[in-house]
Design a protein around this motif. Structure first.
Motif, mmCIF file in Angstrom:
data_model
loop_
_atom_site.group_PDB
_atom_site.id
_atom_site.type_symbol
_atom_site.label_atom_id
_atom_site.label_comp_id
_atom_site.label_asym_id
_atom_site.label_seq_id
_atom_site.Cartn_x
_atom_site.Cartn_y
_atom_site.Cartn_z
ATOM 1 N N ASN A 198 44.888 29.592 41.427
ATOM 2 C CA ASN A 198 44.141 29.991 40.241
ATOM 3 C C ASN A 198 43.264 28.839 39.765
ATOM 4 N N THR B 15 41.246 34.071 40.502
ATOM 5 C CA THR B 15 42.258 33.907 41.536
ATOM 6 C C THR B 15 41.594 33.676 42.886
ATOM 7 N N HIS C 201 50.354 37.368 41.034
ATOM 8 C CA HIS C 201 50.304 35.973 41.464
ATOM 9 C C HIS C 201 51.573 35.621 42.224
ATOM 10 N N HIS D 100 38.127 32.131 34.356
ATOM 11 C CA HIS D 100 39.178 31.842 35.321
ATOM 12 C C HIS D 100 39.253 32.934 36.384
#
Length: 333
Positions: A84, A149, A78, A147
């Motif tokens: 995100n 990216t 990240h 979740h």
């Protein structure tokens, strides 16, 4: 659905604590959406061996965070060019592992920006056969988090450097990440977007998908509890490194005094067995060193501290202490 503002925090440990806090403590009568942008960091999957996934020397030299998340999957990088997203919802037995359900609204937003986005494999979003998003899930009780990216303008050269391991020989029971062909979303856009502009466009697109939509600001009491979770869990070496699956390490090198061959058994980040072999000549039996190093964390600083007052010449002859420590926990050249 309720969108929760993270107040612009970019510390990955705090953002992962926030995500887990929402999952475990917010009302199960609502669905939640969370966005966060992290400082340069490696996010490790729950079941992975951290030491096998990262280039420890590189991340230390470049102040890159290493944080374990509660969901499975592989290690990801990240930075400020990566958005995100996290959906926190109930699961009905069908939602878990149903990545399509949660990626569809994101894909629709990407298509509205002119990208030929589609879900490929089990949990990746790709554009023209290049991965621009990876997703993962975790469930507890009736609640779950999905979740992922969105690589808008991530420094992809850092991905390779931070996730390339140079340990000489290592066998692990952990899940080694499979490196995919990745690309930035910016490569496919007709006009450039800042990460904040992109964030707003994705949020507006998801608003259209999930009406009615509300925005929630966390209270001071909630932030206090989130910071406590960060401190108690995500800040700790035990969570980020110590929960790694057990593995065996063999490291050997020939010095002017002869060859030193180390066999180290590490379990949950701790040295459980340490054996020294080789053709060197020493005065004192190396079993004393083996006993001294057994039980320590497999951590450069802790090993260095314990060996600080030890005269290694008694065991190996004229060997520099830094060279021995580098052999135990260093990186290959």
């Amino acid at each position: 659905m309720i969108f929760i503002e993270n107040d612009g925090h970019t510390n990955p440990k705090l953002n992962l604590a926030l995500e887990e806090y929402i999952l475990r403590h917010f009302s199960a009568d609502e669905d939640y959406l969370l966005f966060y942008i992290n400082e340069p960091s490696i996010i490790i999957g729950r079941n992975q061996n951290t030491l096998e996934e990262i280039n420890q020397t590189y991340i230390e030299d470049h102040n890159i965070h290493v944080v374990r998340r509660i969901s499975g999957g592989g290690a990801v990088y990240h930075d400020f060019g990566n958005l995100n997203f996290s959906f926190i919802t109930n699961h009905d037995g069908k939602s878990l592992s149903n990545f399509k359900k949660f990626t569809e609204p994101v894909i629709k937003v990407l298509k509205s920006l002119g990208l030929n986005a589609e879900l490929k494999g089990r949990n990746d979003i790709e554009v023209d056969d290049k991965k621009i998003s990876g997703t993962a899930q975790f469930s507890t009780g009736k609640r779950m988090v999905s979740h992922g990216t969105l690589l808008l303008d991530t420094d992809l050269s850092e991905v390779a450097k931070a996730l390339t391991v140079k340990m000489s020989k290592i066998q692990s029971k952990g899940h080694k990440s499979v490196r995919s062909r990745v690309a930035n979303i910016s490569e496919f856009l007709k006009a450039p977007l800042t990460i904040q502009e992109f964030r707003q466009l994705v949020l507006e697109g998801l608003y259209e998908e999930r009406e009615p939509f509300k925005t929630y600001q966390l209270t001071l009491e909630e932030w206090s509890a989130i910071h406590a979770l960060k401190s108690e869990k995500y800040d700790t070496w035990e969570w980020n490194y110590g929960r790694s699956p057990k593995f065996n390490v063999q490291r050997s090198k020939r010095f002017s005094i002869g060859e030193i061959d180390l066999r180290i058994f590490v379990e949950k980040g701790y040295i459980m067995e340490f054996k020294i072999f080789g053709d060197f000549f020493g005065k004192e039996p190396v079993v004393h060193l083996e006993q001294l190093l057994t039980g320590l964390r497999y951590d450069h600083a802790e090993i260095s501290n314990v060996l600080e007052d030890v005269n290694l010449n008694e065991y190996f002859g004229a060997l520099q202490k830094e060279a021995f420590i580098e052999l135990i926990y260093g990186e290959d050249e």
